[in-house]
Scaffold this motif. Structure first.
Motif, short mmCIF file in Angstrom:
data_model
loop_
_atom_site.label_atom_id
_atom_site.label_comp_id
_atom_site.label_asym_id
_atom_site.label_seq_id
_atom_site.Cartn_x
_atom_site.Cartn_y
_atom_site.Cartn_z
N ALA A 33 -32.70 41.83 27.01
CA ALA A 33 -33.16 41.77 25.79
C ALA A 33 -32.46 40.54 24.97
CB ALA A 33 -32.64 43.02 24.97
N LEU A 34 -30.99 40.30 25.13
CA LEU A 34 -30.46 39.10 24.59
C LEU A 34 -31.33 37.70 25.02
CD1 LEU A 34 -28.40 37.85 22.88
CD2 LEU A 34 -26.92 37.78 24.92
N GLY A 35 -31.66 37.63 26.46
CA GLY A 35 -32.17 36.16 26.91
C GLY A 35 -33.70 36.39 26.32
N SER A 36 -34.20 37.33 26.01
CA SER A 36 -35.63 37.44 25.63
C SER A 36 -35.72 37.03 24.17
CB SER A 36 -36.56 38.51 25.92
OG SER A 36 -36.38 38.82 27.33
N ALA A 37 -34.53 37.16 23.51
CA ALA A 37 -34.58 36.77 21.83
C ALA A 37 -34.57 35.37 21.67
CB ALA A 37 -33.50 37.47 21.31
N LYS A 38 -35.06 35.07 20.41
CA LYS A 38 -35.18 33.96 20.16
C LYS A 38 -33.60 33.28 19.38
CE LYS A 38 -39.80 33.91 18.09
NZ LYS A 38 -40.87 33.68 17.08
N GLU A 39 -33.48 32.18 19.57
CA GLU A 39 -31.95 31.70 19.23
C GLU A 39 -31.87 32.17 17.91
OE1 GLU A 39 -30.30 27.48 18.30
OE2 GLU A 39 -30.17 27.95 20.56
N GLU A 40 -32.69 31.94 16.92
CA GLU A 40 -32.40 32.11 15.53
C GLU A 40 -32.24 33.94 15.30
OE1 GLU A 40 -35.64 30.87 16.22
OE2 GLU A 40 -34.80 29.00 16.45
N GLU A 41 -32.60 34.30 16.25
CA GLU A 41 -32.33 36.02 16.00
C GLU A 41 -30.85 36.18 16.49
OE1 GLU A 41 -35.95 38.85 17.10
OE2 GLU A 41 -35.65 37.20 18.67
N VAL A 42 -30.39 35.39 17.59
CA VAL A 42 -29.18 35.58 17.95
C VAL A 42 -28.30 35.12 16.94
CG1 VAL A 42 -27.69 35.14 19.72
CG2 VAL A 42 -30.05 35.41 20.39
N LEU A 43 -28.33 34.02 16.52
CA LEU A 43 -27.55 33.42 15.42
C LEU A 43 -27.51 34.21 14.02
CD1 LEU A 43 -28.59 29.56 15.83
CD2 LEU A 43 -26.44 30.72 16.54
N ALA A 44 -28.43 34.90 13.89
CA ALA A 44 -28.53 35.70 12.58
C ALA A 44 -27.72 36.78 12.90
CB ALA A 44 -29.87 36.16 12.27
N ALA A 45 -27.68 37.40 14.04
CA ALA A 45 -26.94 38.57 14.24
C ALA A 45 -25.40 38.20 14.50
CB ALA A 45 -27.26 39.07 15.78
N TRP A 46 -25.28 36.98 14.64
CA TRP A 46 -23.64 36.42 14.83
C TRP A 46 -23.26 36.07 13.65
CZ3 TRP A 46 -21.29 36.96 19.51
CH2 TRP A 46 -20.17 36.19 19.79
N SER A 47 -24.04 36.00 12.43
CA SER A 47 -23.67 35.30 11.46
C SER A 47 -22.61 35.89 10.78
CB SER A 47 -24.87 35.46 10.53
OG SER A 47 -24.67 34.64 9.13
N GLY A 48 -21.39 35.08 10.67
CA GLY A 48 -20.12 35.47 9.92
C GLY A 48 -19.25 35.66 10.72
N LEU A 49 -19.31 35.43 11.94
CA LEU A 49 -18.46 35.44 13.09
C LEU A 49 -17.78 34.30 13.32
CD1 LEU A 49 -19.51 38.06 15.95
CD2 LEU A 49 -17.41 37.85 14.90
N GLY A 50 -18.45 33.09 13.01
CA GLY A 50 -18.30 31.75 13.04
C GLY A 50 -18.27 31.32 14.50
N TYR A 51 -17.78 30.08 14.76
CA TYR A 51 -17.95 29.51 16.28
C TYR A 51 -19.18 29.71 16.91
CZ TYR A 51 -12.72 28.97 15.33
OH TYR A 51 -11.58 28.61 14.91
N TYR A 52 -20.30 29.25 16.40
CA TYR A 52 -21.46 29.80 16.75
C TYR A 52 -21.98 29.14 18.09
CZ TYR A 52 -22.32 31.39 12.05
OH TYR A 52 -22.05 32.21 10.93
N ASN B 271 -30.12 38.25 6.09
CA ASN B 271 -30.45 38.67 7.15
C ASN B 271 -30.84 37.54 8.20
OD1 ASN B 271 -29.72 41.49 6.98
ND2 ASN B 271 -31.57 41.77 5.88
N ALA B 272 -31.20 36.47 7.68
CA ALA B 272 -31.77 35.34 8.43
C ALA B 272 -30.45 34.58 8.96
CB ALA B 272 -32.14 34.08 7.24
N HIS B 273 -30.59 33.63 9.93
CA HIS B 273 -29.44 32.95 10.44
C HIS B 273 -28.83 31.77 9.74
CE1 HIS B 273 -33.27 30.72 11.18
NE2 HIS B 273 -32.46 29.59 11.71
N ILE B 274 -28.28 32.30 8.79
CA ILE B 274 -27.55 31.33 7.93
C ILE B 274 -25.81 31.22 8.09
CG2 ILE B 274 -28.88 31.94 5.69
CD1 ILE B 274 -26.88 33.81 4.56
N SER B 275 -25.12 30.14 7.71
CA SER B 275 -23.94 29.91 7.97
C SER B 275 -23.10 30.86 7.10
CB SER B 275 -23.61 28.45 7.86
OG SER B 275 -23.71 28.20 6.42
#
Length: 322
Positions: free
Chosen positions: A75-94, A306-310
């Motif tokens: 599921a992770l590998g099939s996702a778009k990078e923007e989706e992954v970065l959005a879910a990671w947003s706030g954790l830093g060290y992208y 909810n977007a892939h923002i910094s």
């Protein structure tokens, strides 16, 4: 069992191993969700998140939500990078999120079991590989993070010893019957008892056989972190409930959406705030932007979080909303 130190009988090492496990059974952090699963992907995600983020934040704010959105490597590998970065947003060290994504594409079903294969994957080094081997595959390997290194240095009096010596001692100290629990116990011991300053030696299960307990302060390197001061200027343009964002090409938030950079104009000044990123201490100043460039993306304020923002942009939007 090998002898770790000249003059240290195997029986003393066995006693230390047993004392450590008894302590862990009573005081260990058994509630951590990644300790209650054998799913290698879940453990891998936790290890990457924990590299630069506090346990409490990972457990409560990011780990469950990330796995809910991407429950498997496929599921992770099939996702778009923007989706992954959005879910990671706030954790830093992208780069961590990008490496997770890249590894999931390379290994859509499971991760390899050997260190040689694991360290070939994006973002997996010696520590992460050994953690996966120990915590997911229950192999008898040493695991050395910052906390475990401190315990090993003090316990074996390895003052100013090389990293290779620390890893070798950790490897030899591993409990042959319960290697996973042993490494988890060492990690918790370093986090809860064998502290960088003011270690709680009287509470330590390894106290009787600790070689460095009388000079514990020598076995932790104390380096004052030096921060670099930065001043950044960003513009805010609003149109019909949408905000102008741009894809960052800079080193801090490459690939993420952020506010456009501007030249400061005093009469357009809105506010400022402080932000931290790795070695930087940043003063962020935001200004009204009247004519954004054509390459901006207009994102609704409602959807922006909810977007892939910094994380810097997320803080700016909170500041904008008051």
């Amino acid at each position: 069992m090998k002898r770790l130190l000249r003059g240290t009988p195997d029986t003393l090492i066995a006693k230390a191993q047993n004392a450590l496990l008894k302590w862990y059974e009573k005081y260990g952090r058994h509630e951590l969700p990644w300790r209650n699963t054998d799913d290698v992907y879940h453990i891998y995600v936790s290890e990457i998140m924990l590299q630069q983020t506090q346990v409490k934040r990972v457990m409560e704010e990011y780990y469950p939500q990330f796995l809910q959105k991407f429950p498997t490597l496929k599921a992770l590998g099939s996702a778009k990078e923007e989706e992954v970065l959005a879910a990671w947003s706030g954790l830093g060290y992208y780069s961590r999120a990008r490496n997770l994504h890249a590894t999931a594409k390379l290994c859509p079903t499971t991760l390899p079991k050997t260190q040689k294969e694991l360290v070939r994957l994006p973002g997996i080094g010696r520590y992460t590989a050994s953690a996966i081997q120990s915590f997911a595959y229950h192999q008898r390997v040493g695991v050395v993070d910052t906390n475990i290194a401190r315990v090993i240095k003090r316990f074996f009096a390895h003052y100013k010893q090389s990293d290779d010596i620390i890893w070798k001692s950790a490897e030899e100290f591993v409990n042959p019957v319960y290697p996973t629990l042993h490494n988890q116990a060492l990690m918790d011991l370093g986090s809860l008892v064998c502290l960088p300053t003011n270690p709680k030696c009287t509470e330590c299960p390894l106290n009787l056989t600790c070689k460095g307990k009388e000079e514990a302060e020598f076995y932790t390197q104390k380096q004052k972190k030096v921060y670099e001061e930065l001043e950044l200027f960003y513009g805010i343009a609003l149109k019909e409930g949408n905000i102008a964002l741009i894809v960052s090409k800079g080193p801090m938030y490459k690939g993420l959406l952020e506010l456009p950079a501007v030249d400061p104009v005093d009469e357009d000044y809105i506010a400022e705030f402080k932000h931290s990123y790795t070695k930087y201490r940043i003063t962020v100043k935001i200004y009204r932007l009247h004519e954004p460039k054509s390459d901006v993306q207009w994102i609704s304020l409602e959807d922006a979080n909810n977007a892939h923002i910094s994380s810097l942009t997320r803080k700016a939007l909170r500041h904008l909303r008051g």
